[in-house]
Design an enzyme around this catalytic site. Sequence first.
Site, mmCIF file in Angstrom:
data_model
loop_
_atom_site.group_PDB
_atom_site.id
_atom_site.type_symbol
_atom_site.label_atom_id
_atom_site.label_comp_id
_atom_site.label_asym_id
_atom_site.label_seq_id
_atom_site.Cartn_x
_atom_site.Cartn_y
_atom_site.Cartn_z
ATOM 1 C CD GLU A 85 18.516 -15.033 -20.160
ATOM 2 O OE1 GLU A 85 17.824 -14.319 -20.899
ATOM 3 O OE2 GLU A 85 19.750 -15.107 -20.248
ATOM 4 C CE LYS A 280 18.491 -11.928 -24.352
ATOM 5 N NZ LYS A 280 18.650 -12.769 -23.161
ATOM 6 C CG ASP A 296 5.475 0.509 -22.719
ATOM 7 O OD1 ASP A 296 5.998 -0.512 -23.184
ATOM 8 O OD2 ASP A 296 4.696 1.236 -23.373
HETATM 9 C C1 MEV Z 1 22.258 -13.860 -22.358
HETATM 10 O O1 MEV Z 1 20.902 -13.657 -22.055
HETATM 11 C C2 MEV Z 1 22.992 -12.540 -22.405
HETATM 12 C C3 MEV Z 1 24.451 -12.629 -22.857
HETATM 13 O O2 MEV Z 1 24.542 -13.274 -24.120
HETATM 14 C C4 MEV Z 1 24.949 -11.214 -22.954
HETATM 15 C C5 MEV Z 1 26.306 -11.055 -23.577
HETATM 16 O O3 MEV Z 1 26.726 -11.881 -24.398
HETATM 17 O O4 MEV Z 1 26.952 -10.034 -23.265
HETATM 18 C C6 MEV Z 1 25.269 -13.413 -21.896
#
Ligand code: MEV
Length: 440
Positions: A85, A280, A296
């Site tokens: 990413e 995430k 892992d």
């Molecule tokens: C994108 O991969 C991750 C974000 O959406 C995390 C967040 O919103 O805190 C930018």
Amino acid sequence: MKQPIQGFSKLSKEEKIDWLTQTYFNDAKAAKETLKTYWHNDATLQKLHDEFIENTISNFFLPIGIAPNFLINEKLYSIPMAIEESSVVAAASKAAKFWLNRGGFKTEILGTEKIGQVHFMYHGDVEKLKKYFQIVMPKLMHSVSEITTNMEKRGGGVTGITLKDKTDKLANYYQLHCTFETLDAMGANFINSCLEGFAKTFKEEALHFSEFSEEEKHIQIVMSILSNYVPNCVVRATVSCPVEDLNEDKDISPQEFAEKFVRAVNIAKIEPYRAVTHNKGIMNGIDAVVLATGNDFRAIEAAAHAYAAKNGSYASLTHATIENNIFKFWIEIPLAMGTVGGLTKLHPMVKIALEMLENPNAKQLMEITAVAGLAQNFGAVRSLITSGIQKGHMKMHLLNILNQLGATEEEKKYFVNYFKDKTATHSNVVAEFEKLRSNS
Ligand code: MEV
């Protein structure tokens, strides 16, 4: 209709590719060529990769990037990150630099306990089972001594076994709930071998326990397996500074920034829809280090999200406060990681990643990884509460779009410059690209 294939695993690599490309591809030759392009030139290295899994046909490349300038417990690190990413490595590097001049990151290991369970069914008097458990306990330990001797010499091993009565949730269901210290190993093989040893002895010895009735003697082992939920294998990483030092952004005062930041984190504490995305973002940093160091990532992901829901509602893994004019931001996350065993001594890139981290032990790797997660979250929340996420994101994504469009190096340079002060979206990049091409 396509037919199932028999004996696929016995085919050679070349034969597997031939079958695959002829069965599923319009252009079998082109597909085969693409697969082969990603074979390693060095046959020994390729064989090594072939043997990591079954039915290997090629390799799947991910970039590995470096986020330098991480000051962690007064020591400077360059953190390796394997991730696809765009903007993750850039965000980590930016956060590292920001905190470099504000005392850096501080970390603390809150525990390193691993867990495994033997799940079994017992039909009978629970008091007799408890008595049997006390009597059989030394035999359980003894039965795995061959597996545990080396670990014990180094200070690890089985740290506890308890009998758990789960019959209120499922009739006749009990567990041997076992805890382990696996030192620098993630420990999955060690734990599972011990559990299978316990299960065998536990079942066999029951046949000779005179106080059991015939039915009680027949304990049914359902399964023996480690738990990836490790709420006592946790690391904390923290940054803090006086509020007035949060003075990076000209459009927002440090006080306003700090307050908005804490508010954003608090939203992720009470709102699961936001918390999942918030976490995430944390895992963008964590997984990248976990992958680069041969750990892992599925185990780490599973544990992190279970931990995020430990109080009954899914919530943020990070926390932020302002107290006495000090801004404090921290993460607490379970990370069952290893620096020995698994891929660590096998995969050349993993060896490189660990060496650039100066060959950390498992605790140090937990600390570094937690810091990468915290830094990532700092970068994301900072963008979200100031410029918004798309500006930085699309800048990095611009190159992906241009590569998809088949832009030349010169065209890429032109567009990076063109979008320097404009928001790049997929559609306006495509439109501007087509315009440039039709003009030339
Ligand atoms: C994108 O991969 C991750 C974000 O959406 C995390 C967040 O919103 O805190 C930018």
